[in-house]
Design a protein around this motif. Structure first.
Motif, mmCIF file in Angstrom:
data_model
loop_
_atom_site.group_PDB
_atom_site.id
_atom_site.type_symbol
_atom_site.label_atom_id
_atom_site.label_comp_id
_atom_site.label_asym_id
_atom_site.label_seq_id
_atom_site.Cartn_x
_atom_site.Cartn_y
_atom_site.Cartn_z
ATOM 1 N N LYS A 69 0.818 -1.219 0.000
ATOM 2 C CA LYS A 69 0.000 0.000 0.000
ATOM 3 C C LYS A 69 0.854 1.272 0.000
ATOM 4 N N THR A 70 1.776 1.356 0.950
ATOM 5 C CA THR A 70 2.585 2.570 1.090
ATOM 6 C C THR A 70 4.022 2.220 1.439
ATOM 7 N N ILE A 71 4.909 3.171 1.166
ATOM 8 C CA ILE A 71 6.302 3.102 1.598
ATOM 9 C C ILE A 71 6.645 4.430 2.258
ATOM 10 N N THR A 72 7.248 4.363 3.445
ATOM 11 C CA THR A 72 7.604 5.558 4.208
ATOM 12 C C THR A 72 9.115 5.645 4.339
ATOM 13 N N LEU A 73 9.679 6.811 4.004
ATOM 14 C CA LEU A 73 11.097 7.061 4.227
ATOM 15 C C LEU A 73 11.293 7.603 5.635
ATOM 16 N N LEU A 74 12.352 7.135 6.312
ATOM 17 C CA LEU A 74 12.610 7.521 7.694
ATOM 18 C C LEU A 74 14.031 8.028 7.853
ATOM 19 N N VAL A 75 14.214 8.966 8.783
ATOM 20 C CA VAL A 75 15.558 9.336 9.231
ATOM 21 C C VAL A 75 15.947 8.329 10.310
ATOM 22 N N PRO A 76 17.000 7.542 10.098
ATOM 23 C CA PRO A 76 17.351 6.499 11.073
ATOM 24 C C PRO A 76 17.678 7.072 12.443
ATOM 25 N N ALA A 77 17.354 6.309 13.475
ATOM 26 C CA ALA A 77 17.627 6.750 14.839
ATOM 27 C C ALA A 77 19.111 6.745 15.155
ATOM 28 N N THR A 78 19.896 5.970 14.403
ATOM 29 C CA THR A 78 21.311 5.798 14.711
ATOM 30 C C THR A 78 22.212 6.873 14.116
ATOM 31 N N LEU A 79 21.666 7.781 13.319
ATOM 32 C CA LEU A 79 22.486 8.844 12.746
ATOM 33 C C LEU A 79 22.942 9.810 13.828
ATOM 34 N N GLY A 80 24.217 10.210 13.755
ATOM 35 C CA GLY A 80 24.735 11.126 14.766
ATOM 36 C C GLY A 80 24.040 12.475 14.754
ATOM 37 N N ALA A 81 23.653 12.951 13.556
ATOM 38 C CA ALA A 81 22.992 14.258 13.451
ATOM 39 C C ALA A 81 21.560 14.213 13.954
ATOM 40 N N ASN A 82 20.985 13.015 14.094
ATOM 41 C CA ASN A 82 19.614 12.883 14.605
ATOM 42 C C ASN A 82 19.669 12.861 16.127
ATOM 43 N N THR A 83 19.660 14.042 16.719
ATOM 44 C CA THR A 83 19.842 14.158 18.163
ATOM 45 C C THR A 83 18.661 13.625 18.965
ATOM 46 N N SER A 84 17.500 13.442 18.314
ATOM 47 C CA SER A 84 16.327 12.935 19.040
ATOM 48 C C SER A 84 16.503 11.468 19.424
ATOM 49 N N GLY A 85 17.302 10.728 18.662
ATOM 50 C CA GLY A 85 17.537 9.328 18.976
ATOM 51 C C GLY A 85 16.399 8.404 18.602
ATOM 52 N N ILE A 86 15.420 8.904 17.849
ATOM 53 C CA ILE A 86 14.302 8.070 17.402
ATOM 54 C C ILE A 86 14.131 8.250 15.895
ATOM 55 N N GLU A 87 13.511 7.272 15.258
ATOM 56 C CA GLU A 87 13.257 7.369 13.834
ATOM 57 C C GLU A 87 12.285 8.511 13.554
ATOM 58 N N LYS A 88 12.604 9.301 12.541
ATOM 59 C CA LYS A 88 11.779 10.455 12.191
ATOM 60 C C LYS A 88 11.235 10.271 10.786
ATOM 61 N N PRO A 89 9.903 10.231 10.624
ATOM 62 C CA PRO A 89 9.341 10.079 9.269
ATOM 63 C C PRO A 89 9.628 11.307 8.396
ATOM 64 N N ILE A 90 10.055 11.041 7.183
ATOM 65 C CA ILE A 90 10.255 12.113 6.200
ATOM 66 C C ILE A 90 8.982 12.321 5.392
ATOM 67 N N GLY A 91 8.365 11.237 4.980
ATOM 68 C CA GLY A 91 7.133 11.298 4.208
ATOM 69 C C GLY A 91 6.711 9.910 3.792
ATOM 70 N N THR A 92 5.433 9.778 3.470
ATOM 71 C CA THR A 92 4.857 8.507 3.041
ATOM 72 C C THR A 92 4.381 8.641 1.600
ATOM 73 N N PHE A 93 4.500 7.557 0.838
ATOM 74 C CA PHE A 93 4.194 7.597 -0.585
ATOM 75 C C PHE A 93 3.301 6.420 -0.963
ATOM 76 N N LYS A 94 2.327 6.697 -1.813
ATOM 77 C CA LYS A 94 1.500 5.619 -2.353
ATOM 78 C C LYS A 94 2.366 4.692 -3.202
ATOM 79 N N TYR A 95 2.181 3.411 -3.011
ATOM 80 C CA TYR A 95 2.951 2.466 -3.802
ATOM 81 C C TYR A 95 2.600 2.576 -5.290
ATOM 82 N N SER A 96 1.331 2.795 -5.601
ATOM 83 C CA SER A 96 0.926 2.935 -7.015
ATOM 84 C C SER A 96 1.608 4.137 -7.659
#
Length: 309
Positions: A200-227
């Motif tokens: 149905k959908t694919i969501t791109l995420l900012v990984p939690a393990t990136l050093g620049a991601n100070t929140s330490g949790i996965e951050k959604p960038i956006g969701t896209f219809k698979y079609s």
């Protein structure tokens, strides 16, 4: 009489055909992101599943090759206006390209002073180039670069205090965006007697393990219809490549790679009344991984039992 019966039968047949066509159109609309929707009348079993895809894994590297990363293909399509981005997998609200860019950006942290510099007597005000009350010029004299008031010809004139500029913002590299989440309906089609993975959908995420991601949790960038993604992949065959490391003449389109399930993933959530992820249900990341393996095994066993009985 025979002509009358023939006319009545023809009319009834046309009405049934129109009704069937209307039902087919109603049940095969791709508004939910499905590229090949299955009519509800053909569905005997369905389960909604969310899967995590780590593009650093060996099996997933072909869709994350240098310069042809799937994250690059998707994001550049959004910036060109070729692809719509949504806030979440409910597909009810959208992001603008600028909002999506903001989601995949980070602010550079202030470097500050080292311990040696602090021991030498420097302050954060000195590091800020005089953004404090006073700054030392290095020769023992201090000059104030920020005042609140000054006198001119006997009159007091207010001076607007300067504020430090915000830290610069940068976009993550495409290679940094290696985490995706895929939502699918696992459907058993009773007409064709087989199980389908209806993405149905694919969501791109900012990984939690990136050093620049100070929140330490996965951050959604956006969701896209698979079609929508399938359309973009087909329209950009020179960019949307699944890299075949064994034969350069047999690279595949990313749409074909998803259709043939040429990637590895693990289950992070199965539809449930509380809409909870597996690690939340079972109380931890380790328990969530074990539950993911068990959920995958249970689904395979269910499909096997459908054929056995």
């Amino acid at each position: 009489m025979n002509k009358f019966l023939s006319l009545a039968a023809l009319t009834a047949g046309l009405m049934l055909s129109v009704a069937a066509s209307a039902q087919e159109q109603a049940t095969t609309a791709s508004s939910n992101g499905s590229n090949r929707p299955i009519p509800n009348s053909d569905i005997m079993f369905s389960k909604t599943i969310w899967r995590a895809v780590d593009l650093r894994e060996k099996q997933n590297k072909p869709m994350f090759s240098e310069g042809k990363e799937i994250s690059r293909v998707i994001i550049e399509a959004v910036k060109r206006g070729e692809l719509q981005v949504y806030r979440n997998d409910s597909l009810t609200t959208t992001y603008t390209p600028a909002e999506m860019t903001s989601n995949m950006s980070y602010a550079e942290a202030s470097a500050g002073l080292s311990d040696e510099e602090k021991a030498a007597g420097f302050s954060e005000q000195d590091a800020g180039g005089g953004w404090g009350a006073a700054s030392d010029d290095g020769w023992g004299s201090s000059s104030k670069k920020k005042t609140t008031a000054s006198k001119t010809k006997g009159k007091t004139k207010a001076v607007v205090a300067k504020t430090p500029p915000p830290p610069p913002s940068y976009e993550y590299r495409y290679k940094d965006l290696y985490q995706m989440e895929l939502k699918e309906d696992m459907i058993f089609d009773k007409k064709r007697s087989r199980m389908y993975h209806d993405i149905k959908t694919i969501t791109l995420l900012v990984p939690a393990t990136l050093g620049a991601n100070t929140s330490g949790i996965e951050k959604p960038i956006g969701t896209f219809k698979y079609s929508d993604l399938v359309r973009v992949f087909r329209n950009n065959p020179d960019k949307a490549i699944w890299f075949n490391s064994q034969n350069d003449a047999q690279h595949k389109n990313l749409a074909d790679a998803f259709e043939l399930w040429l990637f590895n993933s693990y289950i992070v959530k199965v539809s449930n009344p509380n809409d909870s992820r597996l690690d939340e249900i079972y109380g931890g990341q380790q328990q969530g991984v074990l539950a993911s393996q068990q959920a995958a095994s249970d689904l395979i066993e269910y499909e096997y039992n459908l054929w056995s009985f």
